[in-house]
Enzyme design. Structure first.
Site, short mmCIF file in Angstrom:
data_model
loop_
_atom_site.label_atom_id
_atom_site.label_comp_id
_atom_site.label_asym_id
_atom_site.label_seq_id
_atom_site.Cartn_x
_atom_site.Cartn_y
_atom_site.Cartn_z
N ASP A 9 10.21 -78.44 45.74
CA ASP A 9 10.82 -79.07 46.91
C ASP A 9 11.38 -78.08 47.94
O ASP A 9 12.04 -78.50 48.88
CB ASP A 9 11.95 -79.99 46.45
CG ASP A 9 12.94 -79.31 45.54
OD1 ASP A 9 12.74 -78.13 45.20
OD2 ASP A 9 13.93 -79.95 45.15
N ASP A 11 30.83 -75.93 37.09
CA ASP A 11 29.75 -76.32 36.19
C ASP A 11 30.30 -76.38 34.77
O ASP A 11 30.96 -75.43 34.33
CB ASP A 11 28.60 -75.28 36.26
CG ASP A 11 27.29 -75.85 35.76
OD1 ASP A 11 27.31 -76.58 34.75
OD2 ASP A 11 26.25 -75.56 36.38
N ARG A 25 -5.06 -79.07 52.98
CA ARG A 25 -4.74 -79.79 54.22
C ARG A 25 -3.74 -78.98 55.04
O ARG A 25 -2.97 -78.20 54.47
CB ARG A 25 -4.11 -81.14 53.90
CG ARG A 25 -2.81 -81.02 53.13
CD ARG A 25 -2.12 -82.34 52.97
NE ARG A 25 -1.94 -82.73 51.59
CZ ARG A 25 -0.88 -82.40 50.84
NH1 ARG A 25 0.07 -81.67 51.34
NH2 ARG A 25 -0.77 -82.80 49.60
N PHE A 51 23.94 -85.04 30.06
CA PHE A 51 23.56 -85.04 31.47
C PHE A 51 22.06 -84.81 31.53
O PHE A 51 21.47 -84.17 30.67
CB PHE A 51 24.32 -83.97 32.28
CG PHE A 51 24.02 -82.55 31.90
CD1 PHE A 51 24.69 -81.95 30.86
CD2 PHE A 51 23.08 -81.82 32.60
CE1 PHE A 51 24.41 -80.63 30.50
CE2 PHE A 51 22.79 -80.50 32.27
CZ PHE A 51 23.47 -79.91 31.21
N HIS A 76 14.50 -83.12 32.20
CA HIS A 76 13.94 -84.21 33.00
C HIS A 76 12.42 -84.23 32.99
O HIS A 76 11.77 -83.19 33.07
CB HIS A 76 14.43 -84.07 34.44
CG HIS A 76 13.79 -85.05 35.38
ND1 HIS A 76 13.81 -86.41 35.16
CD2 HIS A 76 13.10 -84.88 36.54
CE1 HIS A 76 13.17 -87.01 36.14
NE2 HIS A 76 12.72 -86.12 36.98
S1 SF4 Z 1 7.13 -73.77 43.58
FE1 SF4 Z 1 6.46 -72.91 45.53
S2 SF4 Z 1 8.01 -73.66 46.98
FE2 SF4 Z 1 8.88 -73.89 44.96
S3 SF4 Z 1 10.09 -71.99 44.62
FE3 SF4 Z 1 8.04 -71.71 43.73
S4 SF4 Z 1 6.82 -70.70 45.32
FE4 SF4 Z 1 8.65 -71.60 46.31
#
Ligand code: SF4
Length: 762
Positions: free
Chosen positions: A37, A220, A487, A617, A691
């Site tokens: 993300d 934490d 894309r 958690f 998760h």
């Molecule tokens: S998965 Fe891709 S966007 Fe996410 S930290 Fe690793 S290199 Fe970066």
């Protein structure tokens, strides 16, 4: 979930660098990784029409921003399990039996069946679930089509991860701020633990800030790797974030450490806030959080006096029964200390005026008010629904130039639990058609047994996917999805910031895989409304979106690393804040209008159940995986072959389990299996449940759903009233009562565990 890359755009533009030379026959593409993300800028190397390597960017500002998930992406996406052609269910729902069809055949049938459902039950009987982080984006086209059809029932994982934070931040100062990591003096991580291979750019930004002297405060329960690097670590009880922030406010207000001028000129409700804060003396906060009162006071002083400070977005506060109050308390701390919209503080950037943003593409104005008010969850938990966000239309127009700011796509959506109840036949009206894109909803929201019942009760389920997930196994149609290698993409920070980046298409999609743009274009056509998505290609659509820059999309992608407007500060001095009063509302007029307490508060835990002596958690993921994905990639599974729960030694002994045992974690809703790893970094009686676990190699279809019924943590996530936030209706995932019991040996019993004593808990 989401965490856009923190950076100073001017620094990136000014950076001097040369592209690394490539080998003969290799070309490069500048890309944005969408394997998680956080959207790292990376380089794709292409040989003979295929991406063979992903490496870090040549720009020195981005060069360390890459992790194992990005590097392995070309291999993961070329996996033989990838769905390459449209599939139609031929057996009972959940039988796992599908046959190959064409897109045309699929769309003909889907359009006819969806129109029939809408005619019989109304457009609100169609719900859609997607997470922009899994699809890169659906460009706002999903909402656009739904708004034209008349359905308000769009849901997303951002309901409990960043989207809800964005919506709740608006109640205080009208926008969702982004922390200025590049010049802040103090960073506060609330349960958040960015690492080299998870939230990588955020990790790098924090390390850079610390290297130039910024302080780090970590709250934490676990002694996480971030906690180990912190100046102050507050090991608070899971789920007590809001109580902790009351403690900070008590110290900051009592010791007059706040920004008096800003409070006097730009805030409303300070005296009421003060009264509420007085209900939380440090002794009470110490009891609620389990932390030493002197340490609480010291942390509050550091935050208030060494600023400007930032409290970056964290998924942790998003997922608690006190989430709305917790997020509001963050906004209040930022505000009264004078850190809002100042260099080194919390930036309110607004949209980039040159780019057509996704909120505009969505066309929320075409959905009637009557349909908006039918949005599921509006009545009982309205905070992020159309009803809860209604009063922002005028102020958002005043300050940001348009009525609907769907920040992080989380500001105008239905409540997931209410949507699944309606799908299961237990809601205020029926929902009979369910589409999901790049989304594994069965395992991504709370109460998996309810979601399973809801999906089994649908007349039509359509999935746009790359792999045969447990959710896709319940679909009528699975339409093959392209990937971020295949894309182009305009990354607009999901409306959160005004910086825009571009990702080049590096190869053609395999088989019949198509993008979300093409998916929504075809759905609009199948519903006899092709004019709703009038662009022929995604490039045409992007040309429309960037026309305000004076350049074409092709030009921008070839010559612009980052497109941005110069950061401006204290713009509220000209426009006011985008709240009804134009001020920072410490006491929220809108929450009051909606029938809620306008001030933050702390709900204590429900009565203790002796059958469930531990607390768990969930929501945490291992570094090789993002959410429920990546389990099919051998290189990733080798690093983390089985789900692991963490307990400390004392708790493990009390539960009668030991390192490497298969155990069951149970509560009133369900149970999951996992291997026990003993971690001394965990506090007593706290259980970490990972998760999103399933195993693509296990039996597909109902019964197993590729192991989802064995391992998916969503089976433990309750959504009954005690475990839902009142205002948003999102579940409490940080401190759920549970028990850990031994499990008879199964599979690779006593499987080798990676865990070692005295490691930080991730
Ligand atoms: S998965 Fe891709 S966007 Fe996410 S930290 Fe690793 S290199 Fe970066």
């Amino acid at each position: 979930m989401p965490a856009p890359v923190p950076f100073d755009p001017q620094e990136i533009v000014d950076a001097k660098y040369e592209e690394r030379p490539t080998r003969e026959g290799v070309t490069t593409k500048r890309m944005i990784c969408a394997a998680c993300d956080i959207a790292c800028s990376v380089v794709g190397e292409v040989q003979k029409g295929r991406v063979t390597k992903i490496r870090s960017s040549d720009n020195p500002i981005f060069k360390d921003n890459i992790c194992m998930k990005g590097i392995v992406a070309p291999k993961g996406l070329a996996h033989p399990n990838r769905i390459l052609h449209p599939l139609k269910r031929v057996g009972e729902r959940g039988s796992g039996k599908f046959e190959q069809v064409t897109w045309e055949e699929a769309m003909g049938d889907i359009g006819g069946r969806l129109k029939k459902i809408i005619a019989e039950y109304g457009p609100e009987a169609w719900a859609v679930s997607t997470s922009q982080w899994n699809t890169s984006t659906d460009h706002g086209l999903g909402r656009r089509v739904m708004n034209h059809v008349g359905s308000p029932n769009w849901i997303s994982g951002v309901a409990l991860c960043a989207g809800n934070t964005a919506a709740v931040n608006r109640f205080t100062y009208g926008w969702f701020p982004f922390g200025d990591f590049s010049s802040t003096n103090c960073i506060v991580l609330m349960g958040h633990n960015p690492r080299r291979h998870s939230w990588t750019p955020l990790y790098n930004s924090i390390r850079s800030a610390q290297a130039r002297g910024a302080k780090l405060i970590v709250m934490d329960p676990r002694r996480s790797s971030s906690a180990e690097r912190a100046d102050i670590w507050l090991p608070l009880k899971a789920g007590s974030d809001a109580a902790m922030m009351f403690g900070w406010l008590k110290v900051i207000i009592d010791e007059e450490l706040y920004d008096k001028e800003f409070v006097a000129n730009w805030t409303l409700g300070f005296e009421d806030l003060k009264e509420r804060v007085n209900e939380y003396p440090l002794e009470r906060v110490a009891e609620l959080t389990g932390c030493d009162p002197e340490m609480i006071a010291e942390a509050a002083r550091v935050y208030a006096t060494s600023g400007p400070s930032i409290i970056p977005w964290t998924p942790i506060t998003d997922m608690q029964r006190n989430s709305t109050s917790g997020i509001r308390l963050q906004t209040i701390l930022r505000s009264i200390c004078g850190y809002v919209d100042v260099p080194g503080g919390e930036l309110l950037q607004g949209f980039n005026p040159d780019i057509v943003n996704e909120s505009t593409v969505e066309m929320h104005h075409v959905l009637s008010d009557e349909q908006k008010l039918k949005q599921l969850g509006s009545k009982d938990h309205p905070a992020f629904t159309y009803r809860g966000q209604l009063a922002f239309r005028e102020p958002t127009q005043r300050v940001y130039g348009q009525e609907y700011a769907n920040l992080v796509t989380g500001c105008h959506m239905a409540t997931p639990s209410e949507t699944f109840r309606a799908m299961a036949g237990e809601g205020e009206y029926p929902v009979k058609a369910f589409f999901f894109l790049g989304n594994n909803p069965l395992m991504s929201y709370a109460n998996m047994p309810l979601i399973h019942k809801a999906m089994m009760n649908q007349d039509l389920i359509v999935s746009h996917e790359q792999f045969m997930t447990p959710s896709a196994q319940l679909a009528d149609y699975i339409l093959p999805a392209d990937s971020w290698l295949e894309r182009p993409w305009i990354h607009d920070m999901f409306g959160w910031m005004s910086t825009i980046r571009f990702s080049e298409k590096a190869m053609d999609p395999p088989g019949d895989c198509k993008s979300t743009f093409e998916f929504w274009k075809q759905i609009a056509g199948a519903l006899d409304m092709p004019e709703v998505v009038p662009w022929d290609t995604i490039e045409d659509f992007y040309d429309y979106r960037v026309a305000g820059t004076g350049k074409s999309f092709a030009d921008l992608i070839s010559d612009t690393e980052v497109y941005f407007k110069k950061p401006a500060f204290k713009t509220y001095e000209k426009t006011g804040f985008a709240t009804p009063s134009g001020k920072v509302e410490l006491k929220s007029s809108l929450l009051e209008e909606l029938g809620f307490d306008p001030l933050p508060y702390f709900r204590e835990d429900p009565p203790h159940d002796k059958d469930y002596p531990q607390k768990m958690f969930t929501g945490v993921r291992e570094d090789p995986y993002f959410q429920t994905g990546h389990r099919h990639i051998p290189e990733m599974r080798a690093r983390c072959p089985e789900p692991q729960i963490y307990l400390n030694e004392k708790t493990a002994k009390a539960a009668g389990v030991a390192e490497g045992d298969w155990v069951s974690v149970e509560n009133q809703l369900g149970s999951v299996k996992a291997i026990l790893a003993v971690k001394d970094a965990m506090p007593d009686d706290l259980v970490r449940v990972p998760h999103g676990w399933w195993k693509p190699e296990m039996k597909q279809g109902n019964g197993s759903l590729s192991g989802a019924w064995d391992y998916s943590d969503a089976q433990l996530c309750r959504d009954d009233p005690d475990y839902l936030d009142h205002e948003q209706g999102i579940p409490h995932l940080k401190g759920i009562p549970c028990r850990v019991v031994p499990l008879a040996a199964e599979g690779p019993a006593k499987a080798a565990s990676n865990a070692q004593h005295m490691e930080p808990a991730e």
